[in-house]
Design a protein around this motif. Structure first.
Motif, PDB file in Angstrom:
ATOM      1  N   SER A 238      -2.150   4.517   3.591  1.00  0.00           N
ATOM      2  CA  SER A 238      -0.868   4.058   2.880  1.00  0.00           C
ATOM      3  C   SER A 238      -1.423   2.908   2.237  1.00  0.00           C
ATOM      4  O   SER A 238      -0.718   2.454   1.248  1.00  0.00           O
TER       5      SER A 238
ATOM      6  N   GLN B 149      -0.874   1.556  -0.953  1.00  0.00           N
ATOM      7  CA  GLN B 149      -0.609   0.090  -1.664  1.00  0.00           C
ATOM      8  C   GLN B 149      -1.437  -0.686  -2.395  1.00  0.00           C
ATOM      9  O   GLN B 149      -0.771  -1.432  -3.528  1.00  0.00           O
TER      10      GLN B 149
ATOM     11  N   VAL C  79       6.413   1.686  -4.150  1.00  0.00           N
ATOM     12  CA  VAL C  79       5.711   1.477  -2.840  1.00  0.00           C
ATOM     13  C   VAL C  79       6.884   1.634  -1.988  1.00  0.00           C
ATOM     14  O   VAL C  79       6.243   1.830  -0.625  1.00  0.00           O
TER      15      VAL C  79
ATOM     16  N   SER D 279       6.026   4.017   1.489  1.00  0.00           N
ATOM     17  CA  SER D 279       6.869   4.351   2.462  1.00  0.00           C
ATOM     18  C   SER D 279       7.440   4.870   3.126  1.00  0.00           C
ATOM     19  O   SER D 279       7.271   5.532   4.457  1.00  0.00           O
TER      20      SER D 279
END
Length: 155
Positions: free
Chosen positions: A94, A98, A115, A119
């Motif tokens: 992740s 990102q 983003v 998430s």
């Protein structure tokens, strides 16, 4: 008389050539065109350019960031080793994604949306490895961190 003139001319020429070669170093033009590294060559010019450029901030490795997050999650959620490994892998993936999204040449609004979506996906993947009690604690931790971020923005 002519030999004395020739001798004087030769001596003066020799003195000038010694002076000139001493200025350029290494009996000639040296390593890089003019003199050695401390002379008038390209190395000094490139060093000047390097000194004027601001240093880029060093990126924190993904593993360091994940280790900090996992320390908090490990104590709060009481994770076993299998959960730690699985969740840390999800977080590494992740955070790398990102970083790629943030560096992309897109608008700020689009980055924010991407983003947020990342998430949500990460939260879903992490929740797959947690039991019901841990899921509730994880949700509370996320809400607490979101509230602290919002209060920082208001200041």
């Amino acid at each position: 008389m002519k030999t004395i003139q020739i001798f004087l001319v030769f001596t003066v020429t020799l003195l000038f050539s010694i002076t000139v070669s001493a200025q350029y170093g290494n009996n000639g033009y040296g390593n890089n065109g003019y003199g050695n590294n401390n002379g008038y060559g390209r190395n000094q010019m490139s060093q000047m350019g390097q000194n004027r450029e601001p240093d880029k901030p060093k990126e924190i490795p993904v593993e360091v960031t994940v280790a900090k997050i996992m320390e908090k999650l490990k104590t709060e959620l009481v994770l076993d080793q299998l959960q730690e490994i699985a969740i840390s892998n999800v977080l590494k993936e992740s955070i790398r994604s990102q970083g790629i999204l943030i560096k992309a040449e897109t608008s700020q609004e689009q980055k924010i949306e991407e983003v947020k979506a990342l998430s949500e996906v990460t939260d879903r993947k992490v929740n797959e490895f947690l039991n019901e009690d841990q899921k509730a604690k994880y949700k509370a931790l996320n809400e607490q961190s979101n509230n602290s971020k919002k209060s920082r923005r208001k200041r």
